[in-house]
Motif scaffolding. Sequence first.
Motif, short mmCIF file in Angstrom:
data_model
loop_
_atom_site.label_atom_id
_atom_site.label_comp_id
_atom_site.label_asym_id
_atom_site.label_seq_id
_atom_site.Cartn_x
_atom_site.Cartn_y
_atom_site.Cartn_z
N ASN A 1 20.56 -1.06 -1.97
CA ASN A 1 21.82 -0.30 -1.97
C ASN A 1 21.82 0.96 -2.84
N MET A 2 20.70 1.26 -3.47
CA MET A 2 20.65 2.36 -4.44
C MET A 2 21.13 3.68 -3.84
N ILE A 3 20.58 4.03 -2.67
CA ILE A 3 20.95 5.32 -2.08
C ILE A 3 22.42 5.32 -1.65
N ARG A 4 22.88 4.24 -1.06
CA ARG A 4 24.27 4.18 -0.61
C ARG A 4 25.25 4.22 -1.78
N VAL B 1 21.20 14.77 2.99
CA VAL B 1 20.58 14.57 1.68
C VAL B 1 19.30 13.78 1.86
N HIS B 2 18.21 14.29 1.31
CA HIS B 2 16.93 13.57 1.36
C HIS B 2 16.58 12.99 -0.01
N PHE B 3 16.11 11.76 -0.01
CA PHE B 3 15.64 11.08 -1.20
C PHE B 3 14.18 10.73 -1.00
N TYR B 4 13.32 11.20 -1.92
CA TYR B 4 11.90 10.91 -1.81
C TYR B 4 11.49 10.23 -3.11
N GLY B 5 10.97 9.00 -3.00
CA GLY B 5 10.61 8.27 -4.21
C GLY B 5 9.59 7.19 -3.94
N LYS B 6 9.06 6.64 -5.02
CA LYS B 6 8.05 5.58 -4.91
C LYS B 6 8.64 4.37 -4.21
N GLU C 1 25.68 3.45 8.14
CA GLU C 1 25.38 4.22 9.34
C GLU C 1 24.87 5.64 9.09
N GLY C 2 25.04 6.15 7.85
CA GLY C 2 24.53 7.48 7.52
C GLY C 2 23.08 7.48 7.05
N LEU C 3 22.51 6.28 6.85
CA LEU C 3 21.18 6.20 6.20
C LEU C 3 20.05 5.99 7.21
N TYR C 4 18.98 6.77 7.00
CA TYR C 4 17.79 6.70 7.86
C TYR C 4 16.54 6.59 6.99
N LEU C 5 15.68 5.60 7.30
CA LEU C 5 14.33 5.57 6.71
C LEU C 5 13.48 6.51 7.56
N MET C 6 13.05 7.63 6.95
CA MET C 6 12.39 8.68 7.74
C MET C 6 10.87 8.55 7.78
N ARG C 7 10.28 8.12 6.65
CA ARG C 7 8.81 8.17 6.57
C ARG C 7 8.34 7.29 5.43
N SER D 1 0.82 -1.22 0.00
CA SER D 1 0.00 0.00 0.00
C SER D 1 0.85 1.27 0.00
N ALA D 2 2.17 1.14 0.18
CA ALA D 2 3.03 2.32 0.27
C ALA D 2 3.05 3.12 -1.03
N LYS D 3 2.93 4.44 -0.92
CA LYS D 3 2.96 5.31 -2.10
C LYS D 3 4.34 5.94 -2.29
N ALA D 4 5.03 6.19 -1.21
CA ALA D 4 6.36 6.81 -1.32
C ALA D 4 7.13 6.66 -0.01
N LYS D 5 8.45 6.77 -0.15
CA LYS D 5 9.32 6.68 1.03
C LYS D 5 10.29 7.84 1.04
N LEU D 6 10.58 8.30 2.26
CA LEU D 6 11.57 9.37 2.43
C LEU D 6 12.76 8.80 3.19
N TYR D 7 13.93 8.90 2.56
CA TYR D 7 15.17 8.49 3.22
C TYR D 7 16.05 9.72 3.44
N ARG D 8 16.87 9.65 4.47
CA ARG D 8 17.83 10.72 4.75
C ARG D 8 19.22 10.11 4.81
N TYR D 9 20.20 10.78 4.18
CA TYR D 9 21.58 10.35 4.33
C TYR D 9 22.37 11.47 4.98
N VAL D 10 23.05 11.16 6.10
CA VAL D 10 23.75 12.18 6.87
C VAL D 10 25.27 11.96 6.79
N ILE D 11 25.96 13.01 6.36
CA ILE D 11 27.43 12.99 6.33
C ILE D 11 27.95 13.94 7.40
N TYR D 12 28.83 13.45 8.25
CA TYR D 12 29.53 14.34 9.19
C TYR D 12 30.84 14.71 8.53
#
Lengths: 245, 245
Positions: free
Chosen positions: B195-198, B185-190, B236-242, B105-116
Amino acid sequence: MERNLKLTVAYDGTNYHGYQDQPGLKTVEGRFKEALEATFLQEIDLKSAGRTDKGVHSQGQVVNFKVDTDIDLGNLPRVVNFNLPPDISVLGVQVVDQDFHARFSAKAKLYRYVIYNGRYRNPLYENRACFVHFPLDEKKMEEALKDLPGLRDFGVFMGRHAVVKDTYRNLYRVDVKRKKDLIVVHFYGKSFLKNMIRRIMGTSIEIGRGLKDTNTLKRALESQDKTYLGPTAPAEGLYLMRVDY
Amino acid sequence: MERNLKLTVAYDGTNYHGYQDQPGLKTVEGRFKEALEATFLQEIDLKSAGRTDKGVHSQGQVVNFKVDTDIDLGNLPRVVNFNLPPDISVLGVQVVDQDFHARFSAKAKLYRYVIYNGRYRNPLYENRACFVHFPLDEKKMEEALKDLPGLRDFGVFMGRHAVVKDTYRNLYRVDVKRKKDLIVVHFYGKSFLKNMIRRIMGTSIEIGRGLKDTNTLKRALESQDKTYLGPTAPAEGLYLMRVDY
């Protein structure tokens, strides 16, 4: 040539019995001294800007020590960090005047207190923020905290076992910001009494919950009566952010 | 009455072999199922919005399951959290239609990648961000990443051992922000390939360092030639946000 080195040190305080070295306990200072002594192969007399309590974090603790070394300063943080565990690290280094003293030369310190005000506990703020699940009104907290800045007797907020005669402190500025579930409070002042910020925050949280009036901090200051105060807020929300010289 | 419950789940992925349950390994899903079964005293058939890799974090994983219970939903997160370790927690619960499925049922996902992007490692970002000590030009990264959004064949960025026939994905938006030492960096997609974002981020970091041209991601997409790519950025930089429904 003996040089006086000033280092900025960050740490996650979770697994330490506070900053200050104590025999038989795992402390940040003790661990840090070991790393320096392993780096320079000599005994190090370490001065520090401040002592943080058990569980308190740092992004800007400052230390200094004199050492006779020709090590390249550009490499020094990496060399020391190599001798440190993942929860302590050097963020920067500078050569300073011979009379620089991390504690006595300090002009002001910036502390941050972080409250995670979500409804349920959040793993990513575990040990990194004070979790309050009751809704907090940060406007009320702000209103109460604006009464604090000034050169005043903050003795009412001092921890029970502290032994300091002069309890006057100069607090320059307090500000409160909310960003979604996080409430972040900054305290900027000349110096602070033991537990002062955590006691102010514990009472502020009760003000934010509506359990105490917004004039509670003011009344506590004026009367020096500790019965006005709430509990001491937990250490895990507190960060030493910066020391100014 | 059997109800279909939708839960939002946060976790610190550091100490888990990824989200998806695997026999003999400590996984978020396995640990979460245990907590649900301890709560409801029955077997739980858990559906999840997505599988995150070993070390990846979540602030918005969504799961659902059907359960016959009269438990008060207002209390449910606290009850389940009581059965969970500090690095996993339920942030919210909702009753949903019987045909709701966390994944389908998911329409989209938001991921965040954090670089220190500080000069030296920082204990407070340990396991919580990708540490890059080379100076990164986030404007170059932004320029490169703006070529990605669209319905495209992202196969070149797919992990080696993934088995998916259709490698087209619809990426809606990518944005890059720097705040002092942090690049977010935020990635918003269906949906996303394994490993795509990494892989995108690993290459973007080399672009930010000036080791690769800003048209590298575009060229990789057009040619589907993996030799354009840099290494896979750490989990460790990747977060599933929503997850949006």
